[in-house]
Design an enzyme around this catalytic site. Structure first.
Site, mmCIF file in Angstrom:
data_model
loop_
_atom_site.group_PDB
_atom_site.id
_atom_site.type_symbol
_atom_site.label_atom_id
_atom_site.label_comp_id
_atom_site.label_asym_id
_atom_site.label_seq_id
_atom_site.Cartn_x
_atom_site.Cartn_y
_atom_site.Cartn_z
ATOM 1 N N GLU A 181 2.511 1.218 8.886
ATOM 2 C CA GLU A 181 3.139 0.375 7.855
ATOM 3 C C GLU A 181 2.200 -0.729 7.378
ATOM 4 O O GLU A 181 2.502 -1.409 6.401
ATOM 5 C CB GLU A 181 4.466 -0.194 8.375
ATOM 6 C CG GLU A 181 4.357 -1.315 9.387
ATOM 7 C CD GLU A 181 3.968 -0.843 10.791
ATOM 8 O OE1 GLU A 181 3.603 0.341 10.962
ATOM 9 O OE2 GLU A 181 3.991 -1.679 11.705
ATOM 10 N N HIS A 183 -0.067 1.147 13.709
ATOM 11 C CA HIS A 183 0.862 0.609 12.702
ATOM 12 C C HIS A 183 0.652 1.221 11.309
ATOM 13 O O HIS A 183 0.021 0.586 10.458
ATOM 14 C CB HIS A 183 0.642 -0.904 12.567
ATOM 15 C CG HIS A 183 1.140 -1.698 13.719
ATOM 16 N ND1 HIS A 183 2.406 -2.232 13.769
ATOM 17 C CD2 HIS A 183 0.530 -2.058 14.863
ATOM 18 C CE1 HIS A 183 2.562 -2.894 14.894
ATOM 19 N NE2 HIS A 183 1.444 -2.802 15.580
ATOM 20 N N CYS A 231 4.183 1.355 17.820
ATOM 21 C CA CYS A 231 3.742 0.298 18.729
ATOM 22 C C CYS A 231 4.880 -0.165 19.654
ATOM 23 O O CYS A 231 5.299 0.609 20.510
ATOM 24 C CB CYS A 231 3.131 -0.835 17.927
ATOM 25 S SG CYS A 231 1.919 -1.756 18.874
HETATM 26 N N1 GLN Z 1 2.252 -5.756 22.832
HETATM 27 C C1 GLN Z 1 3.534 -5.436 22.280
HETATM 28 C C2 GLN Z 1 4.509 -4.970 23.369
HETATM 29 O O1 GLN Z 1 4.094 -4.669 24.449
HETATM 30 C C3 GLN Z 1 3.421 -4.386 21.200
HETATM 31 C C4 GLN Z 1 2.543 -4.890 20.091
HETATM 32 C C5 GLN Z 1 2.890 -4.366 18.734
HETATM 33 O O2 GLN Z 1 3.976 -3.835 18.485
HETATM 34 N N2 GLN Z 1 1.975 -4.556 17.818
HETATM 35 O O3 GLN Z 1 5.662 -4.921 23.125
#
Ligand code: GLN
Length: 192
Positions: A176, A174, A77
């Site tokens: 994790e 994610h 992410c």
């Molecule tokens: N929206 C976050 C970003 O742009 C990422 C979200 C996340 O890691 N769950 O950094």
């Protein structure tokens, strides 16, 4: 085998417990010296702008870039955003992986969802057949891959949510936050 988790911001603790679950030694990385002796590094989800700012403040940008040239690195992410070459806007990026990423690509109302993914590479590597249940939280998408980067997983509509370039791995979701350790096992195979 010892895997570090970048512990500047975000859900690094969950990655540490996943790694412990599969019997891997771990270390929290906050300073350049914490990278010494590691076989790989996971960069967690969180807020990519904050992770970037803190990495600059702690003089981690160059050491992380050097580390990623030869060692396994996985961004989940926000970590995937940080690992990428291009996000079409200005914020600190490691620029290691040939992927173009769009932040918050699923909009605000539907910013979190879960779905099952068929990831052939992952199933093959872990000798399993069941789909991978993926959790997306204000997730980015990988708009495109280039160079030696290849697509690992796409949503049904074709949007790319996981990619790999040699020892570099990026996932929009994610792993994790689930009980499924297969992605962490897959990463360990890249690190060894
Ligand atoms: N929206 C976050 C970003 O742009 C990422 C979200 C996340 O890691 N769950 O950094």
């Amino acid at each position: 085998m010892k895997i570090g988790v970048l512990a500047l911001q975000g859900d690094f603790a969950e990655h540490i417990s996943m790694l412990k679950k599969i019997g891997v030694d771990t270390a929290e990385v906050r300073l350049p010296k914490h990278l010494d002796g590691l076989d790989g590094l996971i960069m967690p989800g969180g807020e990519s702008t904050t992770i970037g700012k803190l990495a600059v403040a702690y003089d981690l940008m160059k050491p992380l870039q050097e580390f990623g040239k030869s060692k396994a690195m996985w961004g989940t992410c926000a970590g995937a955003i940080f690992l990428s070459k291009d996000i079409g806007r200005d914020q600190p990026l490691l620029g290691l992986m040939n992927i173009k990423v769009q932040r918050n690509a699923f909009g605000r109302q539907v910013d979190s969802f879960e779905t099952d993914l068929e990831i052939e590479e992952l199933k093959k590597a872990t000798d399993t057949t069941h789909p991978y249940h993926a959790v997306f939280i204000r997730a980015p998408i990988i708009e495109s891959v280039s160079g030696k980067a290849k697509i690992l997983s796409q949503l049904e509509d074709g949007r790319i949510v996981a990619a790999q370039e040699g020892h570099l791995l990026a996932t929009s979701f994610h792993p994790e936050l689930t009980d499924d350790t297969r992605f962490h096992e897959y990463f360990i195979s890249l690190a060894s």
